[in-house]
Design an enzyme around this catalytic site. Sequence first.
Site, mmCIF file in Angstrom:
data_model
loop_
_atom_site.group_PDB
_atom_site.id
_atom_site.type_symbol
_atom_site.label_atom_id
_atom_site.label_comp_id
_atom_site.label_asym_id
_atom_site.label_seq_id
_atom_site.Cartn_x
_atom_site.Cartn_y
_atom_site.Cartn_z
ATOM 1 N N LYS A 47 0.823 -1.206 0.000
ATOM 2 C CA LYS A 47 0.000 0.000 0.000
ATOM 3 C C LYS A 47 0.869 1.272 0.000
ATOM 4 O O LYS A 47 2.081 1.202 0.252
ATOM 5 C CB LYS A 47 -0.943 -0.044 1.216
ATOM 6 C CG LYS A 47 -1.941 -1.225 1.177
ATOM 7 C CD LYS A 47 -2.905 -1.189 2.367
ATOM 8 C CE LYS A 47 -3.891 -2.350 2.317
ATOM 9 N NZ LYS A 47 -4.886 -2.283 3.421
ATOM 10 N N TYR B 34 -12.289 -2.177 -3.845
ATOM 11 C CA TYR B 34 -12.793 -2.383 -2.483
ATOM 12 C C TYR B 34 -14.324 -2.318 -2.413
ATOM 13 O O TYR B 34 -14.881 -2.071 -1.339
ATOM 14 C CB TYR B 34 -12.181 -1.354 -1.532
ATOM 15 C CG TYR B 34 -10.775 -1.712 -1.060
ATOM 16 C CD1 TYR B 34 -10.533 -2.881 -0.338
ATOM 17 C CD2 TYR B 34 -9.686 -0.884 -1.313
ATOM 18 C CE1 TYR B 34 -9.264 -3.206 0.118
ATOM 19 C CE2 TYR B 34 -8.410 -1.203 -0.867
ATOM 20 C CZ TYR B 34 -8.201 -2.365 -0.154
ATOM 21 O OH TYR B 34 -6.941 -2.694 0.304
ATOM 22 N N PHE C 36 -15.464 2.843 7.164
ATOM 23 C CA PHE C 36 -14.079 3.122 6.779
ATOM 24 C C PHE C 36 -13.883 3.197 5.271
ATOM 25 O O PHE C 36 -12.771 3.487 4.808
ATOM 26 C CB PHE C 36 -13.139 2.065 7.375
ATOM 27 C CG PHE C 36 -13.410 0.647 6.925
ATOM 28 C CD1 PHE C 36 -12.891 0.172 5.723
ATOM 29 C CD2 PHE C 36 -14.180 -0.218 7.705
ATOM 30 C CE1 PHE C 36 -13.137 -1.128 5.304
ATOM 31 C CE2 PHE C 36 -14.420 -1.515 7.286
ATOM 32 C CZ PHE C 36 -13.894 -1.972 6.089
ATOM 33 N N ARG D 219 -1.902 -14.528 4.755
ATOM 34 C CA ARG D 219 -2.546 -13.786 5.842
ATOM 35 C C ARG D 219 -1.807 -14.012 7.171
ATOM 36 O O ARG D 219 -1.739 -13.112 8.009
ATOM 37 C CB ARG D 219 -4.036 -14.124 5.921
ATOM 38 C CG ARG D 219 -4.782 -13.618 4.664
ATOM 39 C CD ARG D 219 -6.279 -13.580 4.819
ATOM 40 N NE ARG D 219 -6.729 -12.584 5.774
ATOM 41 C CZ ARG D 219 -7.127 -11.351 5.448
ATOM 42 N NH1 ARG D 219 -7.133 -10.948 4.190
ATOM 43 N NH2 ARG D 219 -7.548 -10.526 6.363
ATOM 44 N N THR E 133 -5.607 -7.398 10.600
ATOM 45 C CA THR E 133 -5.859 -6.101 9.960
ATOM 46 C C THR E 133 -5.339 -4.949 10.820
ATOM 47 O O THR E 133 -4.705 -4.026 10.310
ATOM 48 C CB THR E 133 -7.379 -5.923 9.738
ATOM 49 O OG1 THR E 133 -7.874 -7.074 9.051
ATOM 50 C CG2 THR E 133 -7.676 -4.677 8.930
ATOM 51 N N ARG F 14 2.485 -6.557 9.410
ATOM 52 C CA ARG F 14 1.693 -5.438 9.933
ATOM 53 C C ARG F 14 2.129 -5.067 11.348
ATOM 54 O O ARG F 14 2.182 -3.884 11.706
ATOM 55 C CB ARG F 14 0.207 -5.773 9.866
ATOM 56 C CG ARG F 14 -0.360 -5.647 8.441
ATOM 57 C CD ARG F 14 -1.701 -6.293 8.316
ATOM 58 N NE ARG F 14 -2.423 -5.901 7.100
ATOM 59 C CZ ARG F 14 -3.556 -6.467 6.711
ATOM 60 N NH1 ARG F 14 -4.094 -7.447 7.439
ATOM 61 N NH2 ARG F 14 -4.158 -6.074 5.604
ATOM 62 N N ASN G 167 -2.135 -0.014 6.903
ATOM 63 C CA ASN G 167 -1.574 -1.266 7.424
ATOM 64 C C ASN G 167 -0.673 -1.989 6.426
ATOM 65 O O ASN G 167 -0.603 -3.213 6.398
ATOM 66 C CB ASN G 167 -2.691 -2.169 7.952
ATOM 67 C CG ASN G 167 -3.700 -2.520 6.881
ATOM 68 O OD1 ASN G 167 -3.549 -2.132 5.729
ATOM 69 N ND2 ASN G 167 -4.719 -3.273 7.248
ATOM 70 N N HIS H 170 -2.066 -5.459 1.525
ATOM 71 C CA HIS H 170 -3.326 -6.168 1.316
ATOM 72 C C HIS H 170 -3.039 -7.634 1.028
ATOM 73 O O HIS H 170 -2.048 -7.967 0.397
ATOM 74 C CB HIS H 170 -4.069 -5.565 0.107
ATOM 75 C CG HIS H 170 -5.229 -6.412 -0.361
ATOM 76 N ND1 HIS H 170 -6.484 -6.316 0.207
ATOM 77 C CD2 HIS H 170 -5.311 -7.390 -1.308
ATOM 78 C CE1 HIS H 170 -7.292 -7.191 -0.383
ATOM 79 N NE2 HIS H 170 -6.603 -7.855 -1.309
ATOM 80 N N GLU I 83 -8.927 -11.129 -7.684
ATOM 81 C CA GLU I 83 -8.132 -9.921 -7.411
ATOM 82 C C GLU I 83 -6.845 -9.891 -8.235
ATOM 83 O O GLU I 83 -6.412 -8.824 -8.682
ATOM 84 C CB GLU I 83 -7.833 -9.829 -5.909
ATOM 85 C CG GLU I 83 -9.087 -9.517 -5.090
ATOM 86 C CD GLU I 83 -8.819 -9.432 -3.597
ATOM 87 O OE1 GLU I 83 -9.770 -9.177 -2.848
ATOM 88 O OE2 GLU I 83 -7.658 -9.623 -3.166
HETATM 89 N N1 UDP Z 1 -9.899 -0.934 7.229
HETATM 90 C C1 UDP Z 1 -9.988 0.214 7.986
HETATM 91 N N2 UDP Z 1 -10.737 0.178 9.140
HETATM 92 C C2 UDP Z 1 -11.391 -0.942 9.550
HETATM 93 C C3 UDP Z 1 -11.300 -2.091 8.770
HETATM 94 C C4 UDP Z 1 -10.555 -2.064 7.612
HETATM 95 O O1 UDP Z 1 -9.419 1.253 7.642
HETATM 96 O O2 UDP Z 1 -12.049 -0.906 10.597
HETATM 97 C C5 UDP Z 1 -9.112 -0.912 5.982
HETATM 98 C C6 UDP Z 1 -7.735 -1.541 6.156
HETATM 99 O O3 UDP Z 1 -6.802 -0.854 5.324
HETATM 100 C C7 UDP Z 1 -7.981 -2.954 5.664
HETATM 101 C C8 UDP Z 1 -8.955 -2.717 4.511
HETATM 102 O O4 UDP Z 1 -9.788 -1.656 4.966
HETATM 103 O O5 UDP Z 1 -6.778 -3.585 5.268
HETATM 104 C C9 UDP Z 1 -9.828 -3.892 4.132
HETATM 105 O O6 UDP Z 1 -10.489 -4.374 5.283
HETATM 106 P P1 UDP Z 1 -10.564 -5.927 5.608
HETATM 107 O O7 UDP Z 1 -11.515 -6.111 6.728
HETATM 108 O O8 UDP Z 1 -10.826 -6.679 4.338
HETATM 109 O O9 UDP Z 1 -9.100 -6.242 6.165
HETATM 110 P P2 UDP Z 1 -7.883 -7.087 5.525
HETATM 111 O O10 UDP Z 1 -8.481 -8.197 4.708
HETATM 112 O O11 UDP Z 1 -7.082 -6.119 4.691
HETATM 113 O O12 UDP Z 1 -7.101 -7.589 6.703
HETATM 114 MG MG MG Z 2 -9.916 -8.153 3.257
#
Ligand code: UDP
Ligand code: MG
Length: 141
Positions: free
Chosen positions: A10, A50, A58, A86, A92, A103, A113, A116, A127
């Site tokens: 990112k 997204y 968010f 992951r 996250t 992270r 964070n 992705h 994706e």
């Molecule tokens: N995100 C955020 N606030 C939240 C949850 C998610 O800003 O409360 C952002 C964060 O950058 C995250 C992305 O949205 O990586 C996608 O969210 P997801 O729940 O899919 O998390 P990930 O799969 O990236 O762990």
């Molecule tokens: Mg996700």
Amino acid sequence: MIERTLAILKPDCVRKNLTGQVIAQIEKAGFKILGIKKIRLTKDTAGAFYAVHKGRAFYEGLVEFISSGPCVPIALEKENAIADFRALIGATDPAEAAPGTVRKDFADNKGENIVHGSDSAENGKLEVGFFFSEKELIELI
Ligand code: UDP
Ligand code: MG
């Protein structure tokens, strides 16, 4: 099962000059890089990527952030790629991420964070296809 997952380094990762370090960790963990590029997403493209999060609190901030500077999408392949990637990047929210994860080590907060990772084998394929044509990837194998 051999799976594909899409990583995106990112804009915070790029701004912090951490792309090489994170890519090294990805390769060390056994992922094969099928495709890699540096791009800047428009807000429209970021919003489409997204779209699954549209309507969540968010979402707007996420679209703003991911389009705020260049990022580095990477198409990855590995046995059990989704879960293993992951595990490599951690939760996250870096405050909840396990020690030694990308992270935990590098992210400032839940929004910014660093990286992705796709959340299922099906989404991994979709994706990867969002950023790379199959022809682009197959020519490199
Ligand atoms: N995100 C955020 N606030 C939240 C949850 C998610 O800003 O409360 C952002 C964060 O950058 C995250 C992305 O949205 O990586 C996608 O969210 P997801 O729940 O899919 O998390 P990930 O799969 O990236 O762990
Ligand atoms: Mg996700």
